[in-house]
Design a protein around this motif. Structure first.
Motif, PDB file in Angstrom:
ATOM      1  N   SER A   1       1.092  -1.116   0.350  1.00 22.29           N
ATOM      2  CA  SER A   1      -0.168  -0.123  -0.006  1.00 22.29           C
ATOM      3  C   SER A   1       0.484   1.122   0.301  1.00 22.29           C
ATOM      4  O   SER A   1       0.411   2.630  -0.197  1.00 22.29           O
ATOM      5  CB  SER A   1      -0.994  -0.125   1.603  1.00 22.29           C
ATOM      6  OG  SER A   1      -0.309  -0.126   2.323  1.00 22.29           O
ATOM      7  N   SER A   2       2.212   1.243   0.243  1.00 19.84           N
ATOM      8  CA  SER A   2       3.016   2.893   0.618  1.00 19.84           C
ATOM      9  C   SER A   2       3.635   2.936  -0.788  1.00 19.84           C
ATOM     10  O   SER A   2       3.973   4.193  -1.450  1.00 19.84           O
ATOM     11  CB  SER A   2       4.356   2.020   0.837  1.00 19.84           C
ATOM     12  OG  SER A   2       5.259   1.247   0.725  1.00 19.84           O
ATOM     13  N   THR A   3       3.179   2.158  -2.141  1.00 19.43           N
ATOM     14  CA  THR A   3       3.935   3.011  -3.231  1.00 19.43           C
ATOM     15  C   THR A   3       2.455   2.437  -4.172  1.00 19.43           C
ATOM     16  O   THR A   3       2.531   2.682  -5.236  1.00 19.43           O
ATOM     17  CB  THR A   3       4.470   1.224  -3.709  1.00 19.43           C
ATOM     18  OG1 THR A   3       3.211   0.149  -3.851  1.00 19.43           O
ATOM     19  CG2 THR A   3       6.003   1.303  -3.106  1.00 19.43           C
ATOM     20  N   GLN A   4       1.502   2.721  -3.524  1.00 20.75           N
ATOM     21  CA  GLN A   4      -0.049   2.639  -3.743  1.00 20.75           C
ATOM     22  C   GLN A   4      -0.705   4.413  -3.996  1.00 20.75           C
ATOM     23  O   GLN A   4      -0.893   4.887  -2.807  1.00 20.75           O
ATOM     24  CB  GLN A   4      -1.045   2.096  -3.694  1.00 20.75           C
ATOM     25  CG  GLN A   4      -1.151  -0.078  -4.325  1.00 20.75           C
ATOM     26  CD  GLN A   4      -2.274   0.004  -3.621  1.00 20.75           C
ATOM     27  OE1 GLN A   4      -3.016   0.094  -2.649  1.00 20.75           O
ATOM     28  NE2 GLN A   4      -2.041  -1.756  -4.580  1.00 20.75           N
ATOM     29  N   LYS A   5      -0.878   4.780  -5.403  1.00 15.28           N
ATOM     30  CA  LYS A   5      -1.708   6.063  -5.653  1.00 15.28           C
ATOM     31  C   LYS A   5      -3.366   5.913  -4.867  1.00 15.28           C
ATOM     32  O   LYS A   5      -3.545   5.289  -5.519  1.00 15.28           O
ATOM     33  CB  LYS A   5      -1.497   6.058  -7.005  1.00 15.28           C
ATOM     34  CG  LYS A   5      -2.056   7.673  -6.719  1.00 15.28           C
ATOM     35  CD  LYS A   5      -1.653   8.690  -8.433  1.00 15.28           C
ATOM     36  CE  LYS A   5      -1.846   9.528  -8.337  1.00 15.28           C
ATOM     37  NZ  LYS A   5      -1.558  10.288  -9.511  1.00 15.28           N
ATOM     38  N   LYS A   6      -3.005   6.691  -3.729  1.00 16.20           N
ATOM     39  CA  LYS A   6      -4.128   6.018  -3.476  1.00 16.20           C
ATOM     40  C   LYS A   6      -5.607   7.394  -3.460  1.00 16.20           C
ATOM     41  O   LYS A   6      -5.031   9.243  -3.677  1.00 16.20           O
ATOM     42  CB  LYS A   6      -4.400   6.676  -1.808  1.00 16.20           C
ATOM     43  CG  LYS A   6      -5.702   6.509  -1.134  1.00 16.20           C
ATOM     44  CD  LYS A   6      -6.048   4.573  -0.459  1.00 16.20           C
ATOM     45  CE  LYS A   6      -7.224   4.582   0.308  1.00 16.20           C
ATOM     46  NZ  LYS A   6      -8.227   3.679   0.120  1.00 16.20           N
TER      47      LYS A   6
END
Length: 156
Positions: free
Chosen positions: A17-22
């Motif tokens: 989740s730290s590399t995803q664009k939310k």
């Protein structure tokens, strides 16, 4: 964050989740569809905004509904604040907001899916969860500073 990062959502799969664009109000289903919903301020009710092929479309649907429900003060918290269509109002019924948001999301989906190059069979079969990355910076269609071509007046 690079343009090849995935869109956000709870269905991230193999990518942390730290590399995803939310995007706000957007999540990915296990089977790869992107969905959007929003809470109605002051109530426990939620408005279902729809299911979309791209996370950007779901994010735009959320933005339209958020602006209609919360007014101009919500602009800073939108996913794409520069993409609000002209004439979007804050005096719409929840049903009209739902319809306007859904139509905006579907319009973005149509623009993005038409503009995306077709993936080869080998490339599309290598996707783990269907929530693959979307590189939309190189697309000639929809851009963040481009207004959507929809009219909210149709829903009043």
């Amino acid at each position: 964050m690079s343009s090849s990062d995935e869109c956000g959502g709870s269905g991230g799969g193999a990518i942390s989740s730290s590399t995803q664009k939310k995007y706000k109000g957007v999540r990915c289903r296990k089977w790869g569809k992107w969905v959007s919903e929003i809470r109605v301020p002051g109530t426990k009710d939620r408005l279902w905004l729809g299911s979309y092929a791209t996370c950007e479309a779901a994010a735009v649907a959320y933005d339209i509904a958020s602006y209609c429900l919360r007014g101009p003060s919500s602009v800073q918290g939108l996913n794409f604040p520069l993409m609000l269509p002209p004439g979007v109002g804050t005096d719409m019924s929840p049903r009209s907001i739902q319809k306007a948001a859904s139509d905006a999301g579907m319009a973005v989906d149509a623009q993005l899916t038409v503009k995306q190059p077709q993936k080869s069979t080998q490339e599309s079969s290598s996707l783990n969860d269907g929530c693959g990355s979307t590189n939309w910076e190189g697309m000639s269609g929809l851009r963040e500073n481009e207004a959507l071509n929809i009219s909210v007046d149709d829903y009043l």
